[in-house]
Design a protein around this motif. Structure first.
Motif, PDB file in Angstrom:
ATOM      1  N   ILE A 120      42.127 102.141   7.747  1.00 22.51           N
ATOM      2  CA  ILE A 120      42.869 102.532   8.938  1.00 22.51           C
ATOM      3  C   ILE A 120      44.268 103.030   8.603  1.00 22.51           C
ATOM      4  N   LYS A 121      44.905 102.380   7.656  1.00 20.77           N
ATOM      5  CA  LYS A 121      46.323 102.616   7.386  1.00 20.77           C
ATOM      6  C   LYS A 121      46.549 103.926   6.620  1.00 20.77           C
ATOM      7  N   ILE A 122      47.645 104.596   6.942  1.00 20.26           N
ATOM      8  CA  ILE A 122      48.048 105.820   6.249  1.00 20.26           C
ATOM      9  C   ILE A 122      49.302 105.517   5.437  1.00 20.26           C
ATOM     10  N   PRO A 123      49.245 105.652   4.111  1.00 24.72           N
ATOM     11  CA  PRO A 123      50.451 105.427   3.303  1.00 24.72           C
ATOM     12  C   PRO A 123      51.563 106.391   3.713  1.00 24.72           C
ATOM     13  N   GLU A 124      52.796 105.912   3.698  1.00 30.27           N
ATOM     14  CA  GLU A 124      53.930 106.742   4.101  1.00 30.27           C
ATOM     15  C   GLU A 124      54.040 107.985   3.227  1.00 30.27           C
ATOM     16  N   LYS A 125      53.736 107.827   1.947  1.00 29.47           N
ATOM     17  CA  LYS A 125      53.830 108.975   1.044  1.00 29.47           C
ATOM     18  C   LYS A 125      52.801 110.047   1.394  1.00 29.47           C
ATOM     19  N   LEU A 126      51.666 109.642   1.904  1.00 31.54           N
ATOM     20  CA  LEU A 126      50.644 110.608   2.314  1.00 31.54           C
ATOM     21  C   LEU A 126      51.114 111.386   3.536  1.00 31.54           C
ATOM     22  N   ARG A 127      51.701 110.698   4.493  1.00 37.87           N
ATOM     23  CA  ARG A 127      52.217 111.402   5.671  1.00 37.87           C
ATOM     24  C   ARG A 127      53.327 112.375   5.269  1.00 37.87           C
ATOM     25  N   GLU A 128      54.186 111.953   4.344  1.00 37.98           N
ATOM     26  CA  GLU A 128      55.259 112.835   3.875  1.00 37.98           C
ATOM     27  C   GLU A 128      54.681 114.086   3.218  1.00 37.98           C
ATOM     28  N   TYR A 129      53.609 113.911   2.439  1.00 41.87           N
ATOM     29  CA  TYR A 129      52.948 115.064   1.812  1.00 41.87           C
ATOM     30  C   TYR A 129      52.392 116.002   2.893  1.00 41.87           C
ATOM     31  N   SER A 130      51.760 115.428   3.913  1.00 39.07           N
ATOM     32  CA  SER A 130      51.179 116.244   4.989  1.00 39.07           C
ATOM     33  C   SER A 130      52.252 117.032   5.717  1.00 39.07           C
ATOM     34  N   MET A 131      53.368 116.389   6.020  1.00 41.46           N
ATOM     35  CA  MET A 131      54.457 117.078   6.703  1.00 41.46           C
ATOM     36  C   MET A 131      55.024 118.205   5.835  1.00 41.46           C
ATOM     37  N   ALA A 132      55.130 117.957   4.542  1.00 47.07           N
ATOM     38  CA  ALA A 132      55.629 118.996   3.637  1.00 47.07           C
ATOM     39  C   ALA A 132      54.669 120.176   3.586  1.00 47.07           C
ATOM     40  N   THR A 133      53.381 119.905   3.654  1.00 48.03           N
ATOM     41  CA  THR A 133      52.379 120.970   3.597  1.00 48.03           C
ATOM     42  C   THR A 133      52.369 121.793   4.878  1.00 48.03           C
ATOM     43  N   LYS A 134      52.833 121.213   5.976  1.00 49.05           N
ATOM     44  CA  LYS A 134      52.966 121.964   7.223  1.00 49.05           C
ATOM     45  C   LYS A 134      54.161 122.913   7.186  1.00 49.05           C
ATOM     46  N   GLN A 135      55.158 122.575   6.359  1.00 47.15           N
ATOM     47  CA  GLN A 135      56.430 123.289   6.418  1.00 47.15           C
ATOM     48  C   GLN A 135      56.752 124.134   5.194  1.00 47.15           C
ATOM     49  N   SER A 136      55.908 124.055   4.155  1.00 53.87           N
ATOM     50  CA  SER A 136      56.209 124.790   2.923  1.00 53.87           C
ATOM     51  C   SER A 136      54.945 124.956   2.093  1.00 53.87           C
ATOM     52  N   MET A 137      55.050 125.779   1.077  1.00 56.73           N
ATOM     53  CA  MET A 137      53.955 125.953   0.133  1.00 56.73           C
ATOM     54  C   MET A 137      53.852 124.729  -0.765  1.00 56.73           C
ATOM     55  N   MET A 138      52.645 124.278  -1.004  1.00 55.48           N
ATOM     56  CA  MET A 138      52.399 123.156  -1.912  1.00 55.48           C
ATOM     57  C   MET A 138      51.420 123.614  -2.983  1.00 55.48           C
ATOM     58  N   SER A 139      51.550 123.079  -4.160  1.00 54.88           N
ATOM     59  CA  SER A 139      50.690 123.480  -5.277  1.00 54.88           C
ATOM     60  C   SER A 139      49.509 122.531  -5.424  1.00 54.88           C
ATOM     61  N   LEU A 140      48.511 123.002  -6.124  1.00 57.85           N
ATOM     62  CA  LEU A 140      47.355 122.168  -6.431  1.00 57.85           C
ATOM     63  C   LEU A 140      47.779 120.970  -7.272  1.00 57.85           C
ATOM     64  N   GLU A 141      48.707 121.182  -8.173  1.00 59.85           N
ATOM     65  CA  GLU A 141      49.187 120.085  -9.027  1.00 59.85           C
ATOM     66  C   GLU A 141      49.850 118.994  -8.198  1.00 59.85           C
ATOM     67  N   GLU A 142      50.626 119.390  -7.173  1.00 59.18           N
ATOM     68  CA  GLU A 142      51.268 118.400  -6.301  1.00 59.18           C
ATOM     69  C   GLU A 142      50.227 117.603  -5.524  1.00 59.18           C
ATOM     70  N   ALA A 143      49.194 118.276  -5.060  1.00 54.83           N
ATOM     71  CA  ALA A 143      48.138 117.596  -4.315  1.00 54.83           C
ATOM     72  C   ALA A 143      47.421 116.584  -5.203  1.00 54.83           C
ATOM     73  N   GLU A 144      47.052 117.002  -6.403  1.00 49.53           N
ATOM     74  CA  GLU A 144      46.321 116.115  -7.307  1.00 49.53           C
ATOM     75  C   GLU A 144      47.180 114.929  -7.738  1.00 49.53           C
ATOM     76  N   LYS A 145      48.473 115.175  -7.960  1.00 47.98           N
ATOM     77  CA  LYS A 145      49.376 114.092  -8.351  1.00 47.98           C
ATOM     78  C   LYS A 145      49.522 113.074  -7.220  1.00 47.98           C
ATOM     79  N   THR A 146      49.691 113.552  -5.996  1.00 49.79           N
ATOM     80  CA  THR A 146      49.842 112.655  -4.848  1.00 49.79           C
ATOM     81  C   THR A 146      48.578 111.831  -4.629  1.00 49.79           C
ATOM     82  N   ALA A 147      47.439 112.487  -4.704  1.00 47.15           N
ATOM     83  CA  ALA A 147      46.171 111.781  -4.508  1.00 47.15           C
ATOM     84  C   ALA A 147      45.963 110.705  -5.572  1.00 47.15           C
ATOM     85  N   LYS A 148      46.306 111.017  -6.809  1.00 48.28           N
ATOM     86  CA  LYS A 148      46.144 110.049  -7.895  1.00 48.28           C
ATOM     87  C   LYS A 148      47.035 108.838  -7.691  1.00 48.28           C
ATOM     88  N   GLU A 149      48.281 109.074  -7.293  1.00 49.62           N
ATOM     89  CA  GLU A 149      49.219 107.969  -7.058  1.00 49.62           C
ATOM     90  C   GLU A 149      48.754 107.061  -5.926  1.00 49.62           C
TER      91      GLU A 149
END
Length: 310
Positions: free
Chosen positions: A246-275
């Protein structure tokens, strides 16, 4: 106390003041339970959502979408101070015992009837522990026992091309097909991504599909979803991302908000998911991981999910 099944209640209570709920689901994540109820009345259900959030400190949030209630509650017990009109209904206790969830409801007058008979007739209910039959000036109190379920959110992106296709429609059709196969398809959320992305096909959205699954069926759901997307996608970049619980990690929400407002790379996505320990799955390619992961962080905030940032 009397223990009754939904069939018992349907046979016993055929009064015109009993309106059966349609379905009840309960998903567990550690000491938190998400209750999803499908109420018999669309507008009338807003009253129940308002009352529950006011009356019980176990209820952390209560929302309505059409005739669907969603309550986020803590496991535990509390005392209700029921008052007509002001705090007429609420949740007294939530417990998880083995593969079952028990939620004790109490309410005055019609809310008491809802606590026992109306909820007890819903699909998904195993049995009801009936303590007091409500109605009129009486308090109704009952524990509704349902199977323990797990919440699984599937993010999906990059299924179409500039010439053909639509990710949101394909995702919904996959969700509907999975529901026909026995999985509880709860929601479909469109998440608007960065509108100036030069790689977008058109509207630049990713999709979150929300499911409630029985213990042990999580992997089957994901594999069948992957196969369905692979069969129908038009892109060689399609990817999925999986959020358990149920819970959404704060870092995941921050990543989602950044992806709404700017370009994100595949490397950033994979790094965030791994963490965060989030599984990324290549269906036909890897580029879709960026948006699929972003869809997960806003699956429970549909108003924010659809906003466009210029």
């Amino acid at each position: 106390m009397e223990i009754v099944t939904p069939d018992d209640l349907k046979e016993r209570f055929k009064d015109p003041w009993v309106a059966p709920y349609k379905k009840i689901l309960t998903m567990v994540d550690d000491d938190m339970v998400e209750i999803v109820e499908y109420h018999p009345c669309i507008g009338g259900s807003q009253w129940m959502v308002y009352q529950y959030e006011r009356s019980s400190d176990l209820v952390k949030s209560a929302e309505r979408d059409g005739n669907k209630h969603t309550y986020l509650v803590d496991v535990g017990k509390t005392d209700l101070n029921l008052k007509p009109s002001f705090s007429a209904a609420g949740i007294e206790e939530v417990s998880v015992e083995g593969d079952e969830v028990k939620v004790t409801h109490a309410g005055l007058a019609g809310a008491g009837v809802g606590a026992a008979m109306c909820r007890g007739m819903a699909k998904g209910v195993k049995r009801v522990e009936l303590y007091d039959i409500g109605g009129g000036s009486k308090v109704g109190r009952a524990a509704v026992v349902t199977p323990k379920l797990q919440k699984v959110v599937i993010g999906i992106d990059d299924t179409d091309t500039k010439e053909k296709g639509a990710t949101w429609t394909l995702a919904n059709n996959v969700g509907v097909e999975l529901s026909k196969r026995g999985f509880e398809y709860i929601n479909h959320v469109i998440v608007q991504l960065y509108p100036h992305n030069p790689n977008k096909t058109q509207n630049c959205v990713a999709i979150a599909l929300v499911f409630a699954v029985k213990p042990g069926e999580r992997d089957k759901l994901i594999e069948e979803a992957r196969e369905l997307f692979k069969e129908s996608t038009l892109s060689q970049k399609t990817s999925m991302a999986i959020l358990d619980g149920i819970k959404i990690p704060e870092k995941l929400r921050e990543y989602s908000m950044a992806t709404k407002q700017s370009m994100m790379s595949l490397e950033e996505a994979e790094k965030t998911a791994k963490e965060l320990g989030i599984e990324l799955i290549e269906v036909t390619g890897s580029h879709g991981k960026i948006g699929a992961l972003a869809a997960l962080g806003l699956y429970n905030d549909i108003e924010e999910a659809v906003k466009v940032y210029y």
